[in-house]
Write a protein that holds these residues in place. Structure first.
Motif, PDB file in Angstrom:
ATOM      1  N   HIS A  10      -0.557 -49.768  33.752  1.00 59.25           N
ATOM      2  CA  HIS A  10      -0.607 -48.339  34.055  1.00 59.25           C
ATOM      3  C   HIS A  10      -0.538 -47.510  32.774  1.00 59.25           C
ATOM      4  O   HIS A  10      -1.309 -46.552  32.595  1.00 59.25           O
ATOM      5  CB  HIS A  10       0.566 -47.944  34.961  1.00 59.25           C
ATOM      6  N   ILE A  11       0.371 -47.872  31.890  1.00 60.69           N
ATOM      7  CA  ILE A  11       0.545 -47.119  30.643  1.00 60.69           C
ATOM      8  C   ILE A  11      -0.699 -47.225  29.771  1.00 60.69           C
ATOM      9  O   ILE A  11      -1.093 -46.256  29.111  1.00 60.69           O
ATOM     10  CB  ILE A  11       1.807 -47.588  29.904  1.00 60.69           C
ATOM     11  N   ARG A  12      -1.359 -48.372  29.803  1.00 62.62           N
ATOM     12  CA  ARG A  12      -2.625 -48.487  29.062  1.00 62.62           C
ATOM     13  C   ARG A  12      -3.652 -47.509  29.608  1.00 62.62           C
ATOM     14  O   ARG A  12      -4.435 -46.919  28.852  1.00 62.62           O
ATOM     15  CB  ARG A  12      -3.154 -49.920  29.135  1.00 62.62           C
ATOM     16  N   GLY A  13      -3.682 -47.330  30.934  1.00 58.62           N
ATOM     17  CA  GLY A  13      -4.603 -46.359  31.529  1.00 58.62           C
ATOM     18  C   GLY A  13      -4.288 -44.942  31.106  1.00 58.62           C
ATOM     19  O   GLY A  13      -5.194 -44.153  30.785  1.00 58.62           O
ATOM     20  N   ILE A  14      -3.002 -44.590  31.087  1.00 66.95           N
ATOM     21  CA  ILE A  14      -2.604 -43.256  30.657  1.00 66.95           C
ATOM     22  C   ILE A  14      -2.910 -43.067  29.178  1.00 66.95           C
ATOM     23  O   ILE A  14      -3.329 -41.991  28.742  1.00 66.95           O
ATOM     24  CB  ILE A  14      -1.115 -43.025  30.957  1.00 66.95           C
ATOM     25  N   ARG A  15      -2.722 -44.130  28.395  1.00 64.47           N
ATOM     26  CA  ARG A  15      -3.003 -44.043  26.961  1.00 64.47           C
ATOM     27  C   ARG A  15      -4.482 -43.746  26.703  1.00 64.47           C
ATOM     28  O   ARG A  15      -4.819 -43.004  25.773  1.00 64.47           O
ATOM     29  CB  ARG A  15      -2.602 -45.335  26.253  1.00 64.47           C
ATOM     30  N   LYS A  16      -5.376 -44.314  27.508  1.00 63.93           N
ATOM     31  CA  LYS A  16      -6.809 -44.028  27.339  1.00 63.93           C
ATOM     32  C   LYS A  16      -7.077 -42.534  27.511  1.00 63.93           C
ATOM     33  O   LYS A  16      -7.825 -41.933  26.728  1.00 63.93           O
ATOM     34  CB  LYS A  16      -7.630 -44.836  28.334  1.00 63.93           C
ATOM     35  N   LYS A 136      12.950 -37.813  20.935  1.00 60.41           N
ATOM     36  CA  LYS A 136      13.844 -38.832  20.364  1.00 60.41           C
ATOM     37  C   LYS A 136      14.939 -39.252  21.336  1.00 60.41           C
ATOM     38  O   LYS A 136      15.442 -40.381  21.264  1.00 60.41           O
ATOM     39  CB  LYS A 136      14.468 -38.307  19.074  1.00 60.41           C
ATOM     40  N   MET A 137      15.287 -38.359  22.256  1.00 58.63           N
ATOM     41  CA  MET A 137      16.349 -38.664  23.212  1.00 58.63           C
ATOM     42  C   MET A 137      15.839 -39.397  24.446  1.00 58.63           C
ATOM     43  O   MET A 137      16.627 -39.779  25.316  1.00 58.63           O
ATOM     44  CB  MET A 137      17.055 -37.372  23.644  1.00 58.63           C
ATOM     45  N   ALA A 138      14.543 -39.617  24.540  1.00 55.91           N
ATOM     46  CA  ALA A 138      13.951 -40.277  25.716  1.00 55.91           C
ATOM     47  C   ALA A 138      14.082 -41.791  25.597  1.00 55.91           C
ATOM     48  O   ALA A 138      13.112 -42.524  25.397  1.00 55.91           O
ATOM     49  CB  ALA A 138      12.495 -39.862  25.880  1.00 55.91           C
ATOM     50  N   GLN A 139      15.311 -42.244  25.719  1.00 61.58           N
ATOM     51  CA  GLN A 139      15.656 -43.651  25.562  1.00 61.58           C
ATOM     52  C   GLN A 139      16.188 -44.184  26.891  1.00 61.58           C
ATOM     53  O   GLN A 139      16.877 -43.472  27.626  1.00 61.58           O
ATOM     54  CB  GLN A 139      16.746 -43.816  24.496  1.00 61.58           C
ATOM     55  N   PRO A 140      15.894 -45.459  27.200  1.00 62.65           N
ATOM     56  CA  PRO A 140      16.487 -46.044  28.404  1.00 62.65           C
ATOM     57  C   PRO A 140      18.006 -45.913  28.380  1.00 62.65           C
ATOM     58  O   PRO A 140      18.651 -46.165  27.360  1.00 62.65           O
ATOM     59  CB  PRO A 140      16.053 -47.513  28.327  1.00 62.65           C
ATOM     60  N   ALA A 237       5.740 -42.431  27.020  1.00 60.66           N
ATOM     61  CA  ALA A 237       6.189 -43.547  27.855  1.00 60.66           C
ATOM     62  C   ALA A 237       7.532 -44.025  27.324  1.00 60.66           C
ATOM     63  O   ALA A 237       7.717 -44.153  26.108  1.00 60.66           O
ATOM     64  CB  ALA A 237       5.171 -44.680  27.829  1.00 60.66           C
ATOM     65  N   ILE A 238       8.458 -44.292  28.222  1.00 61.94           N
ATOM     66  CA  ILE A 238       9.765 -44.814  27.834  1.00 61.94           C
ATOM     67  C   ILE A 238       9.721 -46.337  27.906  1.00 61.94           C
ATOM     68  O   ILE A 238       9.410 -46.906  28.961  1.00 61.94           O
ATOM     69  CB  ILE A 238      10.872 -44.243  28.731  1.00 61.94           C
ATOM     70  N   THR A 239       9.984 -46.985  26.787  1.00 63.67           N
ATOM     71  CA  THR A 239       9.968 -48.439  26.713  1.00 63.67           C
ATOM     72  C   THR A 239      11.350 -48.934  26.279  1.00 63.67           C
ATOM     73  O   THR A 239      12.199 -48.147  25.867  1.00 63.67           O
ATOM     74  CB  THR A 239       8.913 -48.938  25.712  1.00 63.67           C
ATOM     75  N   LYS A 240      11.540 -50.242  26.326  1.00 64.57           N
ATOM     76  CA  LYS A 240      12.829 -50.815  25.910  1.00 64.57           C
ATOM     77  C   LYS A 240      13.100 -50.549  24.436  1.00 64.57           C
ATOM     78  O   LYS A 240      14.253 -50.573  23.995  1.00 64.57           O
ATOM     79  CB  LYS A 240      12.864 -52.316  26.189  1.00 64.57           C
ATOM     80  N   ASP A 241      12.031 -50.289  23.669  1.00 68.40           N
ATOM     81  CA  ASP A 241      12.171 -49.991  22.243  1.00 68.40           C
ATOM     82  C   ASP A 241      12.210 -48.499  21.945  1.00 68.40           C
ATOM     83  O   ASP A 241      12.195 -48.091  20.785  1.00 68.40           O
ATOM     84  CB  ASP A 241      11.025 -50.643  21.466  1.00 68.40           C
ATOM     85  N   GLY A 242      12.223 -47.680  23.002  1.00 63.60           N
ATOM     86  CA  GLY A 242      12.258 -46.235  22.806  1.00 63.60           C
ATOM     87  C   GLY A 242      10.988 -45.559  23.273  1.00 63.60           C
ATOM     88  O   GLY A 242      10.106 -46.186  23.876  1.00 63.60           O
ATOM     89  N   PRO A 243      10.845 -44.262  23.004  1.00 59.03           N
ATOM     90  CA  PRO A 243       9.676 -43.517  23.484  1.00 59.03           C
ATOM     91  C   PRO A 243       8.418 -43.813  22.668  1.00 59.03           C
ATOM     92  O   PRO A 243       8.482 -43.958  21.445  1.00 59.03           O
ATOM     93  CB  PRO A 243      10.100 -42.058  23.312  1.00 59.03           C
ATOM     94  N   ILE A 244       7.288 -43.901  23.363  1.00 61.80           N
ATOM     95  CA  ILE A 244       5.986 -44.031  22.724  1.00 61.80           C
ATOM     96  C   ILE A 244       5.162 -42.802  23.089  1.00 61.80           C
ATOM     97  O   ILE A 244       5.005 -42.475  24.272  1.00 61.80           O
ATOM     98  CB  ILE A 244       5.248 -45.303  23.178  1.00 61.80           C
ATOM     99  N   VAL A 245       4.667 -42.101  22.099  1.00 65.16           N
ATOM    100  CA  VAL A 245       3.842 -40.914  22.332  1.00 65.16           C
ATOM    101  C   VAL A 245       2.410 -41.364  22.626  1.00 65.16           C
ATOM    102  O   VAL A 245       1.789 -42.041  21.816  1.00 65.16           O
ATOM    103  CB  VAL A 245       3.882 -39.963  21.124  1.00 65.16           C
ATOM    104  N   LEU A 246       1.891 -40.977  23.787  1.00 65.66           N
ATOM    105  CA  LEU A 246       0.568 -41.407  24.228  1.00 65.66           C
ATOM    106  C   LEU A 246      -0.509 -40.381  23.891  1.00 65.66           C
ATOM    107  O   LEU A 246      -1.695 -40.652  24.118  1.00 65.66           O
ATOM    108  CB  LEU A 246       0.572 -41.660  25.731  1.00 65.66           C
ATOM    109  N   THR A 247      -0.117 -39.237  23.338  1.00 60.28           N
ATOM    110  CA  THR A 247      -1.087 -38.178  22.999  1.00 60.28           C
ATOM    111  C   THR A 247      -0.988 -37.777  21.528  1.00 60.28           C
ATOM    112  O   THR A 247      -1.395 -36.687  21.152  1.00 60.28           O
ATOM    113  CB  THR A 247      -0.851 -36.936  23.896  1.00 60.28           C
ATOM    114  N   ARG A 248      -0.495 -38.671  20.687  1.00 56.02           N
ATOM    115  CA  ARG A 248      -0.294 -38.324  19.279  1.00 56.02           C
ATOM    116  C   ARG A 248      -1.627 -38.175  18.546  1.00 56.02           C
ATOM    117  O   ARG A 248      -2.542 -38.972  18.728  1.00 56.02           O
ATOM    118  CB  ARG A 248       0.536 -39.409  18.577  1.00 56.02           C
ATOM    119  N   TRP A 249      -1.713 -37.136  17.725  1.00 63.19           N
ATOM    120  CA  TRP A 249      -2.930 -36.957  16.900  1.00 63.19           C
ATOM    121  C   TRP A 249      -2.642 -36.378  15.522  1.00 63.19           C
ATOM    122  O   TRP A 249      -3.427 -36.548  14.606  1.00 63.19           O
ATOM    123  CB  TRP A 249      -3.917 -36.023  17.598  1.00 63.19           C
ATOM    124  N   ASP A 250      -1.522 -35.682  15.354  1.00 60.39           N
ATOM    125  CA  ASP A 250      -1.280 -34.942  14.114  1.00 60.39           C
ATOM    126  C   ASP A 250      -0.694 -35.860  13.053  1.00 60.39           C
ATOM    127  O   ASP A 250       0.311 -35.608  12.465  1.00 60.39           O
ATOM    128  CB  ASP A 250      -0.357 -33.765  14.362  1.00 60.39           C
TER     129      ASP A 250
END
Length: 250
Positions: A10-16, A136-140, A237-250
């Motif tokens: 699902h997250i791969r789909g959102i990442r696209k 940064k606070m979006a942690q499990p 996306a919140i992962t076990k390793d912390g937040p991953i930004v799926l719309t990063r560009w800057d």
């Protein structure tokens, strides 16, 4: 209400969808200039998405007529793209949602048009940092309140206010999913964050009062006192390793 947790697929789909949104914002950063209209930008964004296999999810949502929200100066969000040329010194927030094969990603970005002022640059800098502090606070194991508290502390410490009428949200198959993400309040409150949650963090920061009103079109939100605002938004996306930004560009 239950939170829908996303699988890696699902997250791969959102990442696209997120990559298309990100690349569109990057292209806009080179196109926005004095004399350009937000209606022209709206047409550009719609064509950009369609050419890459995405559809603009905002268009038609609850009757909204455009592919983007284009909010200039004292408009905090949901501004209609129009034919008024942007002027040097304006700020404009372009908010867009791309849908790719049913999966959606959402990102807003505030741009300075032409020459800037120190005050405007500071407003945008603080708004972006507030978003980043929240992410940064979006942690499990943390809570929605931890995100909002981090945003509020940053904004108010720098002399700004958070517009409270509008919030972030879950996202995936639907543009707005549970839970809401408030950008203010005490830490340790609200929904507990879990691996697999996909959220938007999108604080609106204003240089004046946080009070807003809705214009007669039923969408455009403006500050009551005419103060300018800035908004930065990522889908994460919140992962076990912390937040991953799926719309990063800057």
């Amino acid at each position: 209400m239950a939170v829908e947790l996303k699988t890696r697929e699902h997250i791969r789909g959102i990442r696209k969808a997120g990559r298309i949104v990100a690349s569109c914002h990057k292209a806009l950063s080179q196109r926005l200039a004095p004399g350009v209209t937000t209606r022209e930008i709206d047409r550009f964004v719609e064509r950009f998405m369609l050419d890459r296999g995405a559809t603009p999810a905002q268009k038609g949502y609850k009757g909204y007529p455009y592919a983007t929200c284009a909010s200039v100066n004292d408009v905090v969000c949901h501004g209609f793209p129009d034919t008024e040329p942007l002027e040097s010194g304006d700020v404009v927030t372009i908010d867009m949602v791309a849908d790719v094969n049913g999966w959606k990603a959402d990102s807003a970005w505030t741009y300075i048009i032409g020459k800037s002022t120190t005050a405007t640059e500071k407003l945008l800098r603080v708004a972006k940092q507030a978003m980043q502090d929240g992410i940064k606070m979006a942690q499990p194991g943390h809570y929605i309140g931890d995100i909002g508290h981090a945003v509020q502390v940053r904004a108010e410490r720098e002399g700004y206010n958070v517009v409270r009428m509008f919030v972030g949200h879950g996202i995936g198959r639907q543009m707005h999913e549970y839970p809401n993400v408030e950008h203010y309040g005490p830490p340790g409150q609200g929904v507990k964050l879990e691996e697999g949650m996909v959220l938007t963090v999108e604080p609106i920061i204003t240089s004046g009062r946080a009070d807003v009103y809705i214009a007669r079109d039923g969408w455009t939100a403006r500050t009551v006192d005419g103060s300018w605002s800035a908004q930065f938004e990522h889908t994460i996306a919140i992962t076990k390793d912390g937040p991953i930004v799926l719309t990063r560009w800057d």
